[in-house]
Write a protein that holds these residues in place. Structure first.
Motif: not given
Length: 275
Positions: A119-123
């Motif tokens: 999930x890192x780097x997005x949303x």
């Protein structure tokens, strides 16, 4: 100033229920990203996040995994210490949840890695840099952290009053930097940690500090006490890439605060400023 939940740069995913965050009076951290606090999220059940409450939109946070003392599933047992570290600009993912009476395993810590690397780097996790992950823990939690040293997604290990329990030779094969924070000769994990430090192969960066406070450390002192102080510098150096923070651990800073320090092969440690 206290920030509302809507000001958190790290909110739960859209499908998750609202986060809950607690700022303990006198324990919101002293680092440049203070105040910090902790919250839980349905996005990753069974874990607790410690983070700054106000993150500049252009800032990146590295990641520290945390295993609690006694492998306890109460992720707030060391809250003052973990909040202090978060205030220095790191996302801490602690195994367990606030007040949980159960136990944790190394696999639960691995779940943290799986989640944040996905999930890192997005949303809602756009501020997180999962290319910088260290696994750390106190006592039994340190054993959980050791188990992550073989994971290619983890760059370094932090051992807090801990050491290998039965596989006495595993440290012979370590290839990643390990930082040992021990409680001196009265710490029940002292001999284990000392043994592991000595067993690490030549050429692999390692650092060891002893503060004569015993196995309990200073985790629950205001802002984590002296463990919180050195932990903040460790975060800024190893995870955020601030080379000036290294001076505290390798120079007079830690020694003046009562730490007995030893290290080797730190010239082989490559850390660049986080961007």
């Amino acid at each position: 100033m206290r920030y509302s939940l809507s000001a958190l740069a790290l909110a739960t995913l859209a499908s998750a229920s609202p986060v809950s965050i607690e700022e303990r009076q006198g324990n919101s951290g002293t680092g440049p990203f203070a105040p910090a606090g902790y919250y839980t999220s349905d996005a990753l059940e069974g874990h607790t996040f410690y983070a700054p409450q106000n993150i500049p939109s252009d800032a990146k946070l590295p990641v520290m995994l945390w295993g609690n003392g006694g492998c306890s599933a109460d992720a707030t047992g060391q809250a003052p210490f973990l909040t202090e570290l978060a205030s220095h600009g790191v996302l801490v993912i602690a195994s367990g949840t606030p007040g949980n009476g159960g136990g944790t395993t190394a696999e639960i810590m691995t779940q943290s890695i799986d989640f944040i690397t996905s999930n890192a780097g997005q949303g809602d996790w756009a501020n997180i840099d999962a290319s910088r992950i260290t696994a750390a823990g106190w006592s039994c939690g340190g054993i959980e952290a050791y188990a992550q040293i073989w994971d290619d997604r983890v760059q370094s290990i932090g051992i807090w009053s801990s050491g290998l329990l039965d596989n006495y030779t595993a440290a012979n094969d370590f290839t990643k930097p390990v930082f040992f924070f021990l409680g001196g000769p009265s710490d029940i994990a002292y001999q284990n940690g000392e043994r592991d430090y000595a067993a690490m192969p030549a050429g692999v960066p390692k650092w060891k500090g002893n503060l004569d406070v015993g196995h309990g450390g200073t985790y629950t002192d205001t802002n984590g006490g002296k463990f919180g102080v050195i932990g903040g510098y460790w975060v800024e150096w190893i995870l955020r890439g601030d080379s000036s923070a290294a001076d505290y651990l390798t120079g007079d800073g830690a020694k003046n605060d009562g730490w007995t320090v030893e290290y080797a092969d730190l010239e082989n440690l490559s850390v660049s400023p986080i961007e």
